[in-house]
Enzyme design. Structure first.
Site, short mmCIF file in Angstrom:
data_model
loop_
_atom_site.label_atom_id
_atom_site.label_comp_id
_atom_site.label_asym_id
_atom_site.label_seq_id
_atom_site.Cartn_x
_atom_site.Cartn_y
_atom_site.Cartn_z
CG ASN A 45 -0.22 -0.09 2.53
OD1 ASN A 45 0.83 -0.74 2.64
ND2 ASN A 45 -0.75 0.56 3.56
N GLY A 49 -5.91 2.41 11.26
CA GLY A 49 -4.57 1.86 11.41
C GLY A 49 -3.85 2.30 12.66
CG ASP A 94 -2.84 -4.94 10.39
OD1 ASP A 94 -2.21 -5.04 9.32
OD2 ASP A 94 -4.05 -4.65 10.43
#
Length: 417
Positions: free
Chosen positions: A96, A325, A306
């Site tokens: 990303n 996030g 993550d």
């Protein structure tokens, strides 16, 4: 690199020295001696820390570093340093970026940035061009360039036929296809778990059903096509049950869970702190119990931090508009130790390597040293002082965690705090 590690408790079930305190002599990146009170006639650098423990190097299956394109969030160089100081010797790097990592040239660029580093970079290529979910990217070429898997980060593949073709095509070269578990039409504009808490806070909910429908669909497709499927960051009890059933059918499926989804519930959002806005959303205590049970029985293959650094402009805004996030590399070990025994924590942190193409290196005489150094006893309140990332969007801020990482030794490189 020549060093002598002093009085380290070895935690490695694949080592003959498991659960014993030993000195470890490393010469040119290889373990040449393991024993008590080893001498140091060549005056090598000695490593000695309080309550020193050593294990095989840890692995994280989902990290974001920003570069190329989002260097203000994180650079690869600092991301590698952050991973090393957090105990990780291999990380799977999400695509990303800007541009999206969807060609062999992009993958080669990332591989080149990780050369001669303590942390092995395992680039994940985008599954579709530009991660737009329309046309498959150059999967075979990216695989040849070193891509470890294919994934449109946090973007579900809405077209089931596209995923079917991806699984069939990638099976020709043993490619690992990742599919984010969310049905967007069900999730809608939900920004947190759909539950009584979302109603009381006046925030739109994202129901369990959105994850479970997508997992069920993907598993049906996998059963039809064969191939290898990884379902990243599951968050629901039913999702665990579906994957457990699929594994009982011998389907080639793996899955992960984000460490914060094992720790926090949706009730943590009552203060509208955008650091708690994550994807998938924080769920309920029942979900956490099922996720932990799934880890213990092997249904869930690995835990990921993550790790997703985001600059302050993307987080310090109204909750509905904030980005999803959190960073997580620095807090992963300390959070897991609050939930699991030391033995289980280390087992979890060293899972998943083979699935993503990282090598296992037991602590044995004659083997390459690829190890994490740590102290499992220290308790502390997680703060900015513990953050090595360029961004500070930390869901574990001010949480009491347990365990200190001293550093790593891997790829003939030593990184210590």
């Amino acid at each position: 690199m020549n060093i002598l590690i002093k009085s380290a408790k070895i935690l490695d079930t694949k080592s003959d020295f498991h659960n014993t305190v030993q000195d470890i002599l490393v010469e040119d990146g290889l373990i040449t001696k393991i024993g008590s009170h080893l001498k140091n006639p060549n005056a090598y650098t000695e490593i000695a820390f309080k309550d020193l423990h050593i294990s095989q190097g840890w692995f994280d299956s989902s990290v974001c570093f920003g570069e190329p394109g989002f260097e203000e969030r994180e650079t690869i160089e600092n991301g590698i340093k952050t991973a090393a100081l957090s105990g990780f010797t291999a990380v799977a790097l999400n695509p990303n970026t800007n541009p999206i990592i969807d060609t062999s040239t992009d993958v080669s660029y990332l591989k080149s940035k990780g050369v001669n580093k303590a942390v092995k970079l395992l680039p994940i290529g985008a599954l579709t061009k530009g991660s737009k979910g329309i046309d498959l990217a150059e999967l075979y070429d990216m695989k040849n360039a070193g891509a470890t898997a294919f994934y449109d980060y946090k973007k579900p593949i809405s077209n089931p036929n596209l995923l079917k073709i991806a699984l069939q095509y990638a099976s020709n070269f043993n490619g690992l296809v990742c599919s984010y578990p969310q049905e967007n039409k069900i999730a809608g504009l939900g920004v947190m778990n759909e539950n009584v808490t979302s109603t009381s806070l006046g925030l739109k909910g994202n129901p369990d059903l959105a994850e479970e429908l997508q997992i069920a669909r993907d598993l049906f497709l996998l059963e039809y096509t064969g191939g290898k499927l990884h379902i990243p960051t599951i968050s629901t009890a039913k999702g665990v049950a579906l994957i457990r059933e699929a594994k009982a059918k011998k389907l080639d499926v793996s899955c992960s869970v984000a460490v914060h989804n094992l720790y926090f519930t949706d009730e943590s959002l009552t203060h509208f702190d955008t650091n708690f806005k994550v994807k998938p959303p924080l769920r309920t205590l029942d979900d956490i119990t099922a996720l932990i049970d799934g880890l213990k029985d092997g249904t869930i293959d690995m835990v990921t931090s993550d790790h997703n650094p985001l600059d302050i402009e993307l987080k310090k805004i109204e909750f509905d508009h904030a980005e999803y996030g959190t960073i997580g590399l620095e807090s992963a070990f300390g959070a897991l130790l609050q939930k699991f025994t030391l033995k289980k924590t280390i087992e979890i942190l060293t899972r998943g390597k083979q699935r993503f193409g990282a090598s296992e290196n037991p602590i044995k005489i004659g083997g390459k040293i690829n190890a994490t150094l740590f102290n499992p006893a220290l308790k502390y309140s997680f703060s900015k002082a513990h953050i090595h990332s360029k961004s500070y969007n930390a869901i574990f801020m001010d949480e009491t965690l347990k365990g200190e990482v001293y550093g790593v030794i891997a790829n003939n490189t030593l990184v210590l705090k």
